[in-house]
Design a protein around this motif. Structure first.
Motif, PDB file in Angstrom:
ATOM      1  N   ASP A 149       0.815  -1.210   0.000  1.00  0.00           N
ATOM      2  CA  ASP A 149       0.000   0.000   0.000  1.00  0.00           C
ATOM      3  C   ASP A 149       0.852   1.265   0.000  1.00  0.00           C
ATOM      4  O   ASP A 149       0.399   2.324  -0.445  1.00  0.00           O
ATOM      5  N   LYS A 150       2.096   1.153   0.474  1.00  0.00           N
ATOM      6  CA  LYS A 150       2.990   2.310   0.521  1.00  0.00           C
ATOM      7  C   LYS A 150       4.016   2.286  -0.612  1.00  0.00           C
ATOM      8  O   LYS A 150       4.802   3.223  -0.770  1.00  0.00           O
ATOM      9  N   ARG A 151       4.047   1.190  -1.366  1.00  0.00           N
ATOM     10  CA  ARG A 151       5.017   0.987  -2.458  1.00  0.00           C
ATOM     11  C   ARG A 151       6.449   1.136  -1.946  1.00  0.00           C
ATOM     12  O   ARG A 151       7.296   1.787  -2.549  1.00  0.00           O
ATOM     13  N   VAL A 152       6.690   0.471  -0.816  1.00  0.00           N
ATOM     14  CA  VAL A 152       8.023   0.424  -0.199  1.00  0.00           C
ATOM     15  C   VAL A 152       8.316  -1.031   0.159  1.00  0.00           C
ATOM     16  O   VAL A 152       7.473  -1.721   0.732  1.00  0.00           O
ATOM     17  N   PHE A 153       9.515  -1.499  -0.208  1.00  0.00           N
ATOM     18  CA  PHE A 153       9.956  -2.840   0.171  1.00  0.00           C
ATOM     19  C   PHE A 153      11.013  -2.694   1.252  1.00  0.00           C
ATOM     20  O   PHE A 153      12.030  -2.016   1.057  1.00  0.00           O
ATOM     21  N   CYS A 154      10.780  -3.326   2.396  1.00  0.00           N
ATOM     22  CA  CYS A 154      11.702  -3.234   3.532  1.00  0.00           C
ATOM     23  C   CYS A 154      12.640  -4.438   3.526  1.00  0.00           C
ATOM     24  O   CYS A 154      12.261  -5.531   3.963  1.00  0.00           O
ATOM     25  N   GLY A 155      13.831  -4.256   3.014  1.00  0.00           N
ATOM     26  CA  GLY A 155      14.796  -5.344   2.958  1.00  0.00           C
ATOM     27  C   GLY A 155      15.302  -5.700   4.340  1.00  0.00           C
ATOM     28  O   GLY A 155      15.578  -4.817   5.152  1.00  0.00           O
ATOM     29  N   GLU A 156      15.445  -6.997   4.612  1.00  0.00           N
ATOM     30  CA  GLU A 156      15.885  -7.451   5.921  1.00  0.00           C
ATOM     31  C   GLU A 156      17.287  -8.054   5.900  1.00  0.00           C
ATOM     32  O   GLU A 156      18.129  -7.700   6.705  1.00  0.00           O
ATOM     33  N   SER A 157      17.529  -8.981   4.992  1.00  0.00           N
ATOM     34  CA  SER A 157      18.845  -9.623   4.954  1.00  0.00           C
ATOM     35  C   SER A 157      19.029 -10.291   3.601  1.00  0.00           C
ATOM     36  O   SER A 157      18.054 -10.607   2.914  1.00  0.00           O
ATOM     37  N   LYS A 183       8.514   3.213  -4.633  1.00  0.00           N
ATOM     38  CA  LYS A 183       9.284   4.404  -4.293  1.00  0.00           C
ATOM     39  C   LYS A 183      10.672   4.072  -3.747  1.00  0.00           C
ATOM     40  O   LYS A 183      11.651   4.743  -4.086  1.00  0.00           O
ATOM     41  N   LEU A 184      10.738   3.041  -2.878  1.00  0.00           N
ATOM     42  CA  LEU A 184      11.996   2.778  -2.173  1.00  0.00           C
ATOM     43  C   LEU A 184      12.162   1.303  -1.847  1.00  0.00           C
ATOM     44  O   LEU A 184      11.182   0.580  -1.670  1.00  0.00           O
ATOM     45  N   ILE A 185      13.429   0.900  -1.748  1.00  0.00           N
ATOM     46  CA  ILE A 185      13.809  -0.303  -1.022  1.00  0.00           C
ATOM     47  C   ILE A 185      14.518   0.178   0.238  1.00  0.00           C
ATOM     48  O   ILE A 185      15.540   0.868   0.158  1.00  0.00           O
ATOM     49  N   ASP A 186      13.969  -0.122   1.387  1.00  0.00           N
ATOM     50  CA  ASP A 186      14.584   0.262   2.657  1.00  0.00           C
ATOM     51  C   ASP A 186      15.731  -0.697   2.949  1.00  0.00           C
ATOM     52  O   ASP A 186      15.530  -1.899   3.070  1.00  0.00           O
ATOM     53  N   CYS A 187      16.932  -0.163   3.059  1.00  0.00           N
ATOM     54  CA  CYS A 187      18.121  -0.974   3.349  1.00  0.00           C
ATOM     55  C   CYS A 187      18.585  -0.803   4.795  1.00  0.00           C
ATOM     56  O   CYS A 187      19.607  -1.372   5.191  1.00  0.00           O
ATOM     57  N   SER A 209       8.509  10.232   5.368  1.00  0.00           N
ATOM     58  CA  SER A 209       7.565  10.863   4.443  1.00  0.00           C
ATOM     59  C   SER A 209       7.145   9.892   3.334  1.00  0.00           C
ATOM     60  O   SER A 209       6.035   9.993   2.804  1.00  0.00           O
ATOM     61  N   TYR A 210       8.025   8.938   2.993  1.00  0.00           N
ATOM     62  CA  TYR A 210       7.684   7.940   1.989  1.00  0.00           C
ATOM     63  C   TYR A 210       6.667   6.923   2.503  1.00  0.00           C
ATOM     64  O   TYR A 210       6.053   6.209   1.711  1.00  0.00           O
ATOM     65  N   LEU A 211       6.513   6.846   3.813  1.00  0.00           N
ATOM     66  CA  LEU A 211       5.589   5.877   4.413  1.00  0.00           C
ATOM     67  C   LEU A 211       4.218   6.460   4.678  1.00  0.00           C
ATOM     68  O   LEU A 211       3.318   5.762   5.154  1.00  0.00           O
TER      69      LEU A 211
END
Length: 212
Positions: A149-157, A183-187, A209-211
């Motif tokens: 829904d936020k078009r953000v991928f939260c990378g973990e490992s 929008k983003l890949i959170d690293c 702000s991206y979230l």
């Protein structure tokens, strides 16, 4: 930094210390994890510790369209040496991330509690994996949470058993997400490896702000 229990919400970001540690305690329930990631907070702790919740400032991120692909990597991509799949071996990717030996790291932060919690998120379609195969063997991959829904991928490992395997996973993910207008890949935090792939640091405020 604030101590919290299972019933308390996360504190304001102003309580985070200089390293980004925001809160200690609570649990890894599905609802807690979904709330955390939607607010740019993630767990990171070792066996024997309470759950540690982080919101670092600055934040390392990768914009999918800005991933750096070197000439040598373009050659590897064209060679068809690897096969890439999505969500076919989630727990195996997590286990490899847990067990892989990393320079300067003793033990792992991927506890059995984390394995169980993220597997639940995977069954809900929130946690996802990217697998890289060579000759039928799993040689690399990554996993994280897809905030669709936020078009953000939260990378973990991520992990690699052969050269370039984790790069293939990240490049494949970025290319897929670019097509989906993410929008983003959170690293999360800075590493030289991520920096070499085109990731950059932004302020916590900009990241949040991206979230929205």
């Amino acid at each position: 930094m604030v101590y919290i229990n299972e019933h308390q919400p996360f504190p304001d970001y102003s309580y985070a210390d200089d390293d980004g540690l925001l809160a200690v305690g609570a649990d890894l329930s599905v609802n807690r994890l979904l709330d955390a990631y939607s607010k740019g907070i993630f767990p990171w702790y070792n066996d024997g510790q309470p759950v540690l919740w982080w919101s670092p400032d600055p934040r390392m991120v990768l914009k999918p369209q800005q991933i750096y692909i070197s000439k040598s990597m373009r050659k590897v991509l064209r060679s068809n040496l690897f096969e890439v799949t999505y969500n076919t071996a989630f727990i195996d990717v997590m286990l490899n991330c847990k067990r892989i030996k990393r320079e300067g790291q003793v033990g792992t932060w991927i506890t059995n509690e984390m394995l169980e919690a993220y597997q639940k998120l995977h069954l809900l379609g929130v946690a996802e994996s990217i697998e890289v195969w060579q000759n039928g063997q799993l040689v690399g991959g990554l996993y994280g949470l897809n905030l669709k829904d936020k078009r953000v991928f939260c990378g973990e490992s991520m992990f690699a058993k052969v050269s370039n395997a984790s790069k293939i996973a990240l490049i494949s993910l970025a290319q897929k997400l670019e097509l989906l207008n993410y929008k983003l890949i959170d690293c999360q935090v800075y590493t030289e490896h991520l920096d070499s792939m085109g990731a950059l640091e932004i302020s916590r405020a900009e990241f949040l702000s991206y979230l929205q």
